[in-house]
Design a protein around this motif. Structure first.
Motif, mmCIF file in Angstrom:
data_model
loop_
_atom_site.group_PDB
_atom_site.id
_atom_site.type_symbol
_atom_site.label_atom_id
_atom_site.label_comp_id
_atom_site.label_asym_id
_atom_site.label_seq_id
_atom_site.Cartn_x
_atom_site.Cartn_y
_atom_site.Cartn_z
ATOM 1 N N MET A 1 39.925 7.175 108.973
ATOM 2 C CA MET A 1 39.867 7.056 110.406
ATOM 3 C C MET A 1 39.130 5.763 110.777
ATOM 4 S SD MET A 1 38.112 9.296 113.482
ATOM 5 C CE MET A 1 38.031 10.763 112.562
ATOM 6 N N ILE A 2 39.646 5.099 111.773
ATOM 7 C CA ILE A 2 39.045 3.869 112.259
ATOM 8 C C ILE A 2 38.545 4.120 113.680
ATOM 9 C CG2 ILE A 2 39.433 1.440 112.832
ATOM 10 C CD1 ILE A 2 41.746 1.581 110.692
ATOM 11 N N ASP A 3 37.227 4.099 113.835
ATOM 12 C CA ASP A 3 36.616 4.272 115.153
ATOM 13 C C ASP A 3 36.234 2.906 115.688
ATOM 14 O OD1 ASP A 3 36.661 7.111 115.267
ATOM 15 O OD2 ASP A 3 34.923 7.177 113.940
ATOM 16 N N ILE A 4 36.490 2.706 116.967
ATOM 17 C CA ILE A 4 36.148 1.430 117.596
ATOM 18 C C ILE A 4 35.304 1.702 118.832
ATOM 19 C CG2 ILE A 4 37.010 -0.677 118.672
ATOM 20 C CD1 ILE A 4 39.521 -0.346 116.957
ATOM 21 N N GLU A 38 39.892 6.411 103.736
ATOM 22 C CA GLU A 38 38.533 6.040 104.097
ATOM 23 C C GLU A 38 38.452 5.643 105.577
ATOM 24 O OE1 GLU A 38 38.615 5.782 99.721
ATOM 25 O OE2 GLU A 38 40.006 5.322 101.300
ATOM 26 N N GLY A 39 37.251 5.779 106.123
ATOM 27 C CA GLY A 39 37.053 5.440 107.518
ATOM 28 C C GLY A 39 36.040 4.333 107.701
ATOM 29 N N HIS A 78 33.432 7.844 104.777
ATOM 30 C CA HIS A 78 33.123 6.770 105.724
ATOM 31 C C HIS A 78 32.547 5.600 104.936
ATOM 32 C CE1 HIS A 78 32.145 4.888 109.516
ATOM 33 N NE2 HIS A 78 30.943 4.614 109.042
ATOM 34 N N LEU A 79 33.259 4.467 104.976
ATOM 35 C CA LEU A 79 32.837 3.286 104.217
ATOM 36 C C LEU A 79 31.660 2.567 104.843
ATOM 37 C CD1 LEU A 79 36.312 1.771 103.322
ATOM 38 C CD2 LEU A 79 34.747 2.985 101.798
#
Length: 154
Positions: A1-4, A38-39, A78-79
């Motif tokens: 997941m990519i959170d911005i 990965e996020g 989470h990276l």
């Protein structure tokens, strides 16, 4: 997941699709290295916030274009986090004569590569990392950021 998270509205004012550009670049970097589950969290912020982070965590009291903060191993995969300073990025893009959107995508890919363990502390590491960035960005239609006249990064 990519959170911005967009803290500085200057990103949206200069690039109405800044979040999409950042997400696409992060996703491309993750996929290029097989890290699709990965996020990461991307913070689009201002120079002062990045200066504070740089001073607190890197003992450097100045803003920089991009900072990466790898996370410890965790069950959520989470990276880590990547922070980008609008003023520095916009200034660099102008100085280098390239679109801000291309520079944003380059620096997001660069930051994600740092989260994946890549670095540029010596020539061999820099060459490997820059090669990966070129491949990732080419897939997004972004010209080689290291071509003559394209400038450099921190």
């Amino acid at each position: 997941m990519i959170d911005i998270e967009v803290e500085d509205q200057a990103w949206r004012e200069a690039l109405p699709h800044a979040e999409d550009l950042a997400r696409t670049a992060a996703d491309a970097a993750l996929k290029a290295l097989g890290a699709q589950g990965e996020g990461v969290t991307l913070l689009l912020t201002d120079d002062e916030s990045v200066r504070e982070l740089n001073a607190r965590f890197r003992n450097r009291d100045n803003p920089t274009n991009v900072l990466s903060f790898p996370a410890p191993e965790n069950p959520e995969l989470h990276l880590g986090d990547v922070a980008l300073a609008f003023g520095v990025c916009a200034r660099e893009a102008g100085e280098q004569g390239k679109p801000l959107g291309h520079h944003l995508q380059h620096l997001v890919a660069h930051g994600v590569l740092h989260l994946l363990g890549y670095d540029h502390m010596n020539d061999a590491e820099a060459e490997e990392m820059e090669g990966l960035e070129r491949v990732i960005l080419a897939g997004l239609g972004v010209p080689d950021p290291y071509a003559a006249g394209e400038g450099d990064h921190d």
